[in-house]
Design a protein around this motif. Structure first.
Motif, PDB file in Angstrom:
ATOM      1  N   GLU A 267       0.832  -1.196   0.000  1.00 27.12           N
ATOM      2  CA  GLU A 267       0.000   0.000   0.000  1.00 27.12           C
ATOM      3  C   GLU A 267       0.870   1.251   0.000  1.00 27.12           C
ATOM      4  O   GLU A 267       1.851   1.340   0.724  1.00 27.12           O
ATOM      5  CB  GLU A 267      -0.924   0.024   1.227  1.00 27.12           C
ATOM      6  N   TRP A 299      -8.571   3.501  -6.286  1.00 25.20           N
ATOM      7  CA  TRP A 299      -8.464   4.030  -4.931  1.00 25.20           C
ATOM      8  C   TRP A 299      -8.868   2.959  -3.932  1.00 25.20           C
ATOM      9  O   TRP A 299      -9.915   2.320  -4.069  1.00 25.20           O
ATOM     10  CB  TRP A 299      -9.352   5.257  -4.782  1.00 25.20           C
ATOM     11  N   ASP A 300      -8.060   2.743  -2.899  1.00 25.63           N
ATOM     12  CA  ASP A 300      -8.341   1.701  -1.914  1.00 25.63           C
ATOM     13  C   ASP A 300      -9.142   2.207  -0.714  1.00 25.63           C
ATOM     14  O   ASP A 300      -9.299   1.489   0.280  1.00 25.63           O
ATOM     15  CB  ASP A 300      -7.036   1.059  -1.424  1.00 25.63           C
ATOM     16  N   ARG A 302      -8.553   4.322   1.640  1.00 27.50           N
ATOM     17  CA  ARG A 302      -7.866   4.511   2.919  1.00 27.50           C
ATOM     18  C   ARG A 302      -7.623   5.987   3.217  1.00 27.50           C
ATOM     19  O   ARG A 302      -7.930   6.456   4.307  1.00 27.50           O
ATOM     20  CB  ARG A 302      -6.529   3.768   2.937  1.00 27.50           C
ATOM     21  N   ALA A 324      -3.409   3.863  -2.661  1.00 26.69           N
ATOM     22  CA  ALA A 324      -3.730   2.738  -3.552  1.00 26.69           C
ATOM     23  C   ALA A 324      -3.109   1.469  -2.993  1.00 26.69           C
ATOM     24  O   ALA A 324      -2.281   1.504  -2.083  1.00 26.69           O
ATOM     25  CB  ALA A 324      -3.223   3.005  -4.971  1.00 26.69           C
ATOM     26  N   ARG A 325      -3.514   0.333  -3.580  1.00 26.54           N
ATOM     27  CA  ARG A 325      -3.080  -0.966  -3.061  1.00 26.54           C
ATOM     28  C   ARG A 325      -1.638  -1.284  -3.383  1.00 26.54           C
ATOM     29  O   ARG A 325      -0.992  -2.036  -2.667  1.00 26.54           O
ATOM     30  CB  ARG A 325      -4.003  -2.069  -3.611  1.00 26.54           C
ATOM     31  N   GLN A 329      -0.917   0.644  -9.276  1.00 28.02           N
ATOM     32  CA  GLN A 329      -2.239   1.243  -9.239  1.00 28.02           C
ATOM     33  C   GLN A 329      -2.182   2.698  -8.785  1.00 28.02           C
ATOM     34  O   GLN A 329      -2.982   3.528  -9.233  1.00 28.02           O
ATOM     35  CB  GLN A 329      -3.150   0.429  -8.319  1.00 28.02           C
TER      36      GLN A 329
END
Length: 393
Positions: A267, A299-300, A302, A324-325, A329
């Motif tokens: 991440e 977009w993760d 977070r 992002a992860r 990404q």
């Protein structure tokens, strides 16, 4: 005692001790011995398949397939020597070729061990890939250790097998002993010359156990961003984003600093900077940013933030923070977000909030200069007007 046993067995089988038949039997012992070895290996393969079908893993089948060649070679050497010893001539030939037959047998055992090591590496690698898909970050370390240990095991097998083969040849063994006893200076020179290769191998082993990098890690080396593709004892192969390969010595990775973007998780946070006019409504920009961000799968969910991080004489700097992860990404998310926000600024009131330059009247000197300018301009225009009739025909 052993020769007498073979002689009595040959006599009971009716094999003559003289003439051309002993040579025929010796010549036929090679294809017959290896043919019987092949048949025995096939029987072993079929019997092992019956047991392997009851297991859920395919690796036992691969192990059986890999063992066919080495087992055939080792068993063929033994059977060939046994058949040749049925005659007195064959016994002498086997005695004379004992070193060669031993070397072939040792080579077969080394071949079998190399294949077993390769299969074990495949098992560990497949397990690591499966765990990686399940989200386990430690699987990259397992792949790294499996690959490096495989290479170490192969090197050890080759060294031990080569040493055992050389020990079977008296002439080579004597030459080696004499060289070691009489070439002390050459040994020192070779030792000094081997410092760098040995140091590189030790560096590779150090990377194996300390694990500053693993296969698949995203790193920045010499300003190049890439992925760890191979880890060998002497060097590391980094796959650059544009498909180039960066070859880095392992000793250099230990001596110099580099960036590892996925050491404790993949991440990552990233920023996008926008430079807009002072009159730009930051609250409206923030609302638009928060409205479009959830629509992106990159977009993760977070981290998200909008902040004014700097001002210049012409613009303000607005920083958009996202997460992002993984680094790949994150790069795509930043590019997408930069395009979307740029489009929004361009379309907002027809681009009224794009960076602009302003000229203002702030001093009396400028006003005085502007007051004189029209007079001089009239004077020039008047003078030009007075000259026009003179120029007319």
């Amino acid at each position: 005692m052993q020769n007498s046993n073979f002689e009595s067995l040959g006599a009971r089988l009716g094999i003559p001790g003289d003439g051309v038949w002993p040579w025929v039997i010796v010549a036929a012992s090679v294809p017959v011995g290896f043919g019987l070895a092949r048949i025995a290996a096939g029987v072993f393969r079929r019997g092992g398949s019956v047991v392997a079908r009851r297991t859920a893993t395919p690796w036992d089948e691969k192990t059986l397939d890999a063992a066919i060649g080495p087992v055939t070679l080792c068993l063929g050497v033994v059977l060939t020597a046994g058949l040749a010893k049925l005659t007195r001539i064959g016994q002498g030939l086997v005695t004379d070729l004992r070193s060669l037959l031993s070397a072939l047998f040792i080579g077969g055992v080394a071949w079998l061990l190399m294949r077993i090591v390769g299969i074990l590496t495949e098992v560990l690698d497949a397990r690591a890939v499966r765990h990686l898909k399940e989200g386990s970050e430690s699987s990259r370390g397992l792949r790294t250790q499996a690959r490096v240990l495989e290479r170490v095991a192969r090197v050890l097998i080759v060294i031990v097998a080569g040493a055992l083969v050389l020990m079977n040849f008296e002439a080579v063994r004597n030459v080696g002993v004499s060289l070691l006893a009489s070439a002390g200076i050459a040994g020192v020179v070779l030792g000094l010359a081997a410092q760098k290769p040995v140091g590189a191998i030790l560096s590779g082993l150090h990377i194996l156990f300390t694990r500053p990098i693993d296969l698949g890690d995203k790193v920045v080396v010499d300003g190049e961003f890439g992925t760890i593709e191979e880890i060998r004892l002497t060097h590391v192969v980094v796959k650059i984003w544009d498909e180039r390969r960066l070859i880095v010595p392992t000793a250099r990775l230990l001596d110099q600093s580099f960036q590892n973007w996925t050491k404790h998780g993949s991440e990552k946070l990233g920023t996008v900077e926008l430079y807009v006019d002072y009159r730009t409504p930051v609250d409206a920009l923030r609302r638009h940013f928060e409205s479009i961000l959830p629509s992106s799968e990159l977009w993760d969910k977070r981290v998200k933030a909008v902040q004014v991080t700097n001002v210049t004489e012409r613009t303000i700097e607005v920083r958009l923070l996202v997460s992002a992860r993984d680094p790949g990404q994150l790069f795509d998310l930043r590019c997408w977000l930069r395009e979307e926000m740029l489009r929004w600024v361009q379309e907002l009131e027809s681009g009224a909030y794009l960076p602009q330059e302003r000229l203002t009247r702030t001093s009396s000197v400028m006003e005085a200069a502007e007051g004189r300018a029209p007079a001089s301009g009239r004077t020039r225009r008047a003078g030009a007007g007075d000259r026009l009739p003179d120029a007319a025909p």
